[in-house]
Write an enzyme that holds these catalytic residues in place. Structure first.
Site, PDB file in Angstrom:
ATOM      1  N   THR A  23      34.849  32.756  42.372  1.00  0.00           N
ATOM      2  CA  THR A  23      34.179  32.567  41.091  1.00  0.00           C
ATOM      3  C   THR A  23      34.375  31.133  40.605  1.00  0.00           C
ATOM      4  OG1 THR A  23      36.142  33.224  39.843  1.00  0.00           O
ATOM      5  CG2 THR A  23      34.615  34.975  40.489  1.00  0.00           C
ATOM      6  N   ASP A  39      45.282  36.857  32.475  1.00  0.00           N
ATOM      7  CA  ASP A  39      45.720  35.803  31.559  1.00  0.00           C
ATOM      8  C   ASP A  39      47.189  35.484  31.834  1.00  0.00           C
ATOM      9  OD1 ASP A  39      46.498  34.217  29.387  1.00  0.00           O
ATOM     10  OD2 ASP A  39      45.164  35.272  28.004  1.00  0.00           O
ATOM     11  N   GLU A  43      38.041  30.615  39.711  1.00  0.00           N
ATOM     12  CA  GLU A  43      38.923  30.357  40.843  1.00  0.00           C
ATOM     13  C   GLU A  43      38.679  28.971  41.427  1.00  0.00           C
ATOM     14  OE1 GLU A  43      40.183  32.229  45.213  1.00  0.00           O
ATOM     15  OE2 GLU A  43      38.749  33.296  43.923  1.00  0.00           O
ATOM     16  N   ASN A  90      41.121  48.060  26.350  1.00  0.00           N
ATOM     17  CA  ASN A  90      42.346  47.552  26.955  1.00  0.00           C
ATOM     18  C   ASN A  90      42.719  48.464  28.113  1.00  0.00           C
ATOM     19  OD1 ASN A  90      43.217  45.231  25.353  1.00  0.00           O
ATOM     20  ND2 ASN A  90      43.420  46.689  23.667  1.00  0.00           N
ATOM     21  N   GLU A 101      36.968  45.610  30.484  1.00  0.00           N
ATOM     22  CA  GLU A 101      37.038  44.272  29.888  1.00  0.00           C
ATOM     23  C   GLU A 101      37.063  44.425  28.372  1.00  0.00           C
ATOM     24  OE1 GLU A 101      37.713  40.867  29.058  1.00  0.00           O
ATOM     25  OE2 GLU A 101      37.300  40.958  31.212  1.00  0.00           O
ATOM     26  N   LYS A 107      53.003  30.032  27.963  1.00  0.00           N
ATOM     27  CA  LYS A 107      54.232  29.715  27.242  1.00  0.00           C
ATOM     28  C   LYS A 107      55.305  30.745  27.576  1.00  0.00           C
ATOM     29  CE  LYS A 107      52.013  27.372  23.322  1.00  0.00           C
ATOM     30  NZ  LYS A 107      51.850  27.351  21.841  1.00  0.00           N
ATOM     31  N   ASP A 148      46.438  32.294  40.256  1.00  0.00           N
ATOM     32  CA  ASP A 148      46.609  30.899  40.687  1.00  0.00           C
ATOM     33  C   ASP A 148      47.771  30.247  39.942  1.00  0.00           C
ATOM     34  OD1 ASP A 148      45.464  30.726  38.194  1.00  0.00           O
ATOM     35  OD2 ASP A 148      43.934  29.265  38.745  1.00  0.00           O
TER      36      ASP A 148
END
Length: 220
Positions: A196, A99, A199, A77, A50, A103, A135
């Site tokens: 979570t 993520d 979600e 990363n 993370e 856009k 999602d």
């Protein structure tokens, strides 16, 4: 991590103090899934990757309360670390709700890209699994485009879903309904993934959860 440094099996054995199947979660967020899994499966080792310190701090607090000894964390990363993992080191790799970069002009920043797929295939054991969930319908299409034809991966999906065949972004999502659609193969929900708050909010907003499972296969 130094350019010539590699996390191999010997190093992993030292870090965890034993040898056990290793699950790596890319983007562990607040740590709910990886902590729950480490608690349920003490026979496995877990590594949470993370970049955001608050998420790692929350994960550490939960792991500490549970007294977990099979979980390690790294603020890094994922793409920077995976290239240093030894071939065939990882048994499972998880990428849950990355993520979406909604856009259209930012879609190139999405985590799942051909270079990452190559790195994942390299560190996964043959037969190892890459479990993914999103999602965002457009991200699901993106994943299929990047991974379905990768020579080192096999889509283990067992149900058919229909997705628009064109990409949309923030502000143009409504256009997807009028686009031509095609059939894609996805998986049933991974029972090892808890629901979570993130979600749950997606489901409350009416978004469909897409689960995808890919298996590393021998190439050549």
């Amino acid at each position: 991590m130094a350019q010539n440094l590699q996390l191999d099996q010997e190093a992993a054995d030292r870090i965890w103090g034993r040898r056990a199947p290793l699950t790596v979660e890319i983007g562990s967020g607040q740590g709910e899934n990886v902590v729950a899994a480490a608690r349920r499966h003490p026979e496995r080792n877990y590594l949470a990757l993370e970049v955001y310190r608050p998420g790692l701090a929350h994960t550490m607090l939960m792991a500490g309360k549970e007294g977990l000894t099979n979980l390690r964390l790294a603020q890094v990363n994922a793409s920077d670390l995976l290239e240093h993992l030894a071939v065939n080191l990882v048994d499972e790799l998880w990428t849950f709700f990355p993520d979406p970069w909604p856009k259209t002009k930012h879609h190139k920043r999405r985590l799942i890209q051909p270079a990452l797929a190559d790195a994942v295939v390299s560190c996964l054991q043959v037969g190892g699994l890459w479990r993914i969930a999103t999602d965002i319908e457009d991200y699901a299409l993106h994943i299929h485009e990047v991974l379905d034809n990768h020579p080192g991966l096999r889509n283990l999906g067992n149900r058919t879903v229909r997705l628009p065949l064109g990409h949309v972004g923030k502000g143009t999502a409504a256009m997807a309904e009028d686009m031509p659609h095609g059939d894609f193969v996805e998986s049933k929900r991974f029972e090892g993934r808890i629901v979570t708050n993130f979600e749950r909010k997606g489901m409350q907003a009416g978004r469909t959860i897409h689960d995808l499972t890919y298996q590393a296969v021998a190439v050549g």
